[in-house]
Motif scaffolding. Sequence first.
Motif, PDB file in Angstrom:
ATOM      1  N   ASP A  46       0.882  -1.227  -0.052  1.00 52.94           N
ATOM      2  CA  ASP A  46       0.029  -0.216   0.023  1.00 52.94           C
ATOM      3  C   ASP A  46       0.838   1.413   0.103  1.00 52.94           C
ATOM      4  N   TYR A  47       2.164   1.130   0.222  1.00 52.44           N
ATOM      5  CA  TYR A  47       3.055   2.322   0.179  1.00 52.44           C
ATOM      6  C   TYR A  47       3.812   2.257  -0.906  1.00 52.44           C
ATOM      7  N   ASN A  48       4.469   3.374  -1.350  1.00 53.03           N
ATOM      8  CA  ASN A  48       5.238   3.483  -2.636  1.00 53.03           C
ATOM      9  C   ASN A  48       6.646   3.325  -2.134  1.00 53.03           C
ATOM     10  N   VAL A  49       7.079   2.042  -1.943  1.00 53.80           N
ATOM     11  CA  VAL A  49       8.462   1.413  -1.752  1.00 53.80           C
ATOM     12  C   VAL A  49       9.179   1.502  -2.853  1.00 53.80           C
ATOM     13  N   LYS A  50       9.942   2.045  -3.196  1.00 53.99           N
ATOM     14  CA  LYS A  50      11.083   2.244  -4.233  1.00 53.99           C
ATOM     15  C   LYS A  50      12.166   0.968  -4.139  1.00 53.99           C
ATOM     16  N   PHE A  51      12.569   0.576  -5.184  1.00 51.61           N
ATOM     17  CA  PHE A  51      13.614  -0.553  -5.427  1.00 51.61           C
ATOM     18  C   PHE A  51      14.727   0.418  -4.818  1.00 51.61           C
ATOM     19  N   GLY A  52      15.788  -0.550  -4.210  1.00 50.03           N
ATOM     20  CA  GLY A  52      17.224   0.138  -3.656  1.00 50.03           C
ATOM     21  C   GLY A  52      17.535  -0.524  -2.583  1.00 50.03           C
ATOM     22  N   GLU A  57      15.449   6.357  -0.850  1.00 51.51           N
ATOM     23  CA  GLU A  57      15.630   6.580  -2.250  1.00 51.51           C
ATOM     24  C   GLU A  57      15.136   7.841  -2.753  1.00 51.51           C
ATOM     25  N   GLY A  58      14.913   8.726  -1.892  1.00 49.21           N
ATOM     26  CA  GLY A  58      14.572  10.133  -2.516  1.00 49.21           C
ATOM     27  C   GLY A  58      13.246  10.259  -2.689  1.00 49.21           C
ATOM     28  N   GLU A  59      12.772  11.277  -3.413  1.00 44.12           N
ATOM     29  CA  GLU A  59      11.643  11.883  -3.700  1.00 44.12           C
ATOM     30  C   GLU A  59      10.401  10.785  -3.814  1.00 44.12           C
ATOM     31  N   SER A  60       9.269  10.885  -3.091  1.00 41.76           N
ATOM     32  CA  SER A  60       8.182   9.961  -3.191  1.00 41.76           C
ATOM     33  C   SER A  60       8.510   8.685  -2.697  1.00 41.76           C
ATOM     34  N   ASP A  61       9.675   8.314  -2.283  1.00 41.64           N
ATOM     35  CA  ASP A  61      10.079   6.970  -1.530  1.00 41.64           C
ATOM     36  C   ASP A  61       9.264   6.951  -0.134  1.00 41.64           C
ATOM     37  N   GLU A  62       8.365   6.167  -0.015  1.00 39.55           N
ATOM     38  CA  GLU A  62       7.873   6.164   1.548  1.00 39.55           C
ATOM     39  C   GLU A  62       8.348   4.982   2.509  1.00 39.55           C
ATOM     40  N   TRP A  63       9.476   4.367   1.678  1.00 36.53           N
ATOM     41  CA  TRP A  63       9.966   3.331   2.946  1.00 36.53           C
ATOM     42  C   TRP A  63      10.621   3.991   4.275  1.00 36.53           C
ATOM     43  N   PRO A  64      11.066   5.206   4.154  1.00 39.73           N
ATOM     44  CA  PRO A  64      11.473   6.015   5.479  1.00 39.73           C
ATOM     45  C   PRO A  64      10.261   5.829   6.366  1.00 39.73           C
ATOM     46  N   GLN A  65       9.084   6.149   5.867  1.00 41.46           N
ATOM     47  CA  GLN A  65       8.094   5.932   7.070  1.00 41.46           C
ATOM     48  C   GLN A  65       7.838   4.664   7.501  1.00 41.46           C
ATOM     49  N   ILE A  66       8.077   3.650   6.967  1.00 43.33           N
ATOM     50  CA  ILE A  66       8.218   2.315   7.528  1.00 43.33           C
ATOM     51  C   ILE A  66       9.329   2.080   8.135  1.00 43.33           C
ATOM     52  N   LEU A  93      11.779  -7.250  -1.532  1.00 42.42           N
ATOM     53  CA  LEU A  93      11.860  -5.658  -1.541  1.00 42.42           C
ATOM     54  C   LEU A  93      12.389  -5.297  -0.173  1.00 42.42           C
ATOM     55  N   VAL A  94      11.669  -5.635   0.820  1.00 37.74           N
ATOM     56  CA  VAL A  94      11.654  -5.298   2.217  1.00 37.74           C
ATOM     57  C   VAL A  94      13.084  -5.564   2.792  1.00 37.74           C
ATOM     58  N   MET A  95      13.575  -6.946   2.418  1.00 37.46           N
ATOM     59  CA  MET A  95      14.868  -7.043   2.958  1.00 37.46           C
ATOM     60  C   MET A  95      15.939  -6.355   2.332  1.00 37.46           C
ATOM     61  N   GLU A  96      15.741  -6.340   0.988  1.00 38.49           N
ATOM     62  CA  GLU A  96      16.741  -5.270   0.512  1.00 38.49           C
ATOM     63  C   GLU A  96      16.780  -3.821   0.789  1.00 38.49           C
ATOM     64  N   ARG A  97      15.551  -3.333   1.027  1.00 46.53           N
ATOM     65  CA  ARG A  97      15.535  -1.955   1.751  1.00 46.53           C
ATOM     66  C   ARG A  97      16.289  -1.899   3.126  1.00 46.53           C
ATOM     67  N   LEU A  98      16.078  -3.210   3.972  1.00 45.20           N
ATOM     68  CA  LEU A  98      16.643  -3.169   5.204  1.00 45.20           C
ATOM     69  C   LEU A  98      18.063  -3.133   5.058  1.00 45.20           C
ATOM     70  N   ASP A  99      18.593  -3.586   4.102  1.00 46.08           N
ATOM     71  CA  ASP A  99      20.015  -3.455   3.872  1.00 46.08           C
ATOM     72  C   ASP A  99      20.861  -2.236   4.285  1.00 46.08           C
ATOM     73  N   GLY A 100      20.017  -1.071   3.943  1.00 45.74           N
ATOM     74  CA  GLY A 100      20.401   0.187   4.148  1.00 45.74           C
ATOM     75  C   GLY A 100      20.734   0.537   5.565  1.00 45.74           C
ATOM     76  N   THR A 101      20.251  -0.109   6.237  1.00 47.38           N
ATOM     77  CA  THR A 101      20.686   0.102   7.807  1.00 47.38           C
ATOM     78  C   THR A 101      22.061  -0.351   8.385  1.00 47.38           C
ATOM     79  N   TYR A 102      22.513  -1.012   7.497  1.00 52.99           N
ATOM     80  CA  TYR A 102      24.296  -1.446   7.771  1.00 52.99           C
ATOM     81  C   TYR A 102      24.925   0.178   7.977  1.00 52.99           C
ATOM     82  N   ASP A 103      24.623   1.078   7.211  1.00 54.49           N
ATOM     83  CA  ASP A 103      25.189   2.373   6.863  1.00 54.49           C
ATOM     84  C   ASP A 103      24.512   3.163   8.200  1.00 54.49           C
ATOM     85  N   GLU A 104      24.042   2.583   9.004  1.00 50.40           N
ATOM     86  CA  GLU A 104      23.078   3.507  10.016  1.00 50.40           C
ATOM     87  C   GLU A 104      23.843   3.087  11.716  1.00 50.40           C
TER      88      GLU A 104
END
Length: 216
Positions: A46-52, A57-66, A93-104
């Motif tokens: 139901d969210y606009n979660v971009k690939f990455g 992932e920038g403008e209109s990406d709603e993954w940060p809310q999740i 997609l969720v697991m790939e986006r969670l990969d970004g937390t390695y940098d935090e």
Amino acid sequence: MGLKALFLNCTLKRSPEISNTRALVDKAVKLFSEMDIETEIIRVVDYNVKFGVSSDEGESDEWPQILKKVKECDILVIATPIWFGVRSSISQLVMERLDGTYDEEDPETGQFPLYGKVAGVLVTGNEDGAHNVAANTLFNLTHLGCTIPPNVDSYWVGDAGPGPSYIEAGGQRHLYTNKTVRYMVYNLAFFAELLRSNPITTNINELYEDALKESE
């Protein structure tokens, strides 16, 4: 403050379409509620979660809310249907986006944001693949920093080939699934409370420096 459990429902069906995965999630939610544990369900599609593989992932990406809700919870449950024998594209997609937390990582300890959280997995489908989906998903979550208690996967699968799914097939009455969802809920709650009282003290930064010296 009490414990909070977050479910990421990785169904491919957008709201308000009926989700078999949500029906199994509701079983766990009821059990958590009986333990006075707050729950929230997010239907990721139901969210606009971009690939990455970053946290934003920038403008209109709603993954940060999740992701904000993931960071705030104590218990994280990935709930996914099976498609072609593997987890859904949304859960991947969720697991790939969670990969970004390695940098935090925490600047002092080097721990990732998911350290101190416990995680489990729920799986539905009308063919084989539940063990594969649970194994891969739980393994991924350990690498991200989650603690995986024993018996924190629960699933329902029907006969091979096209056929009725969880709701239509009466999966809500399946003994093994109802038993294992209880194992999952109670073990997640126990270990979440345990970690809250006894945070992981491992200093990844110090261990990295030691390993670096040894490699020189």
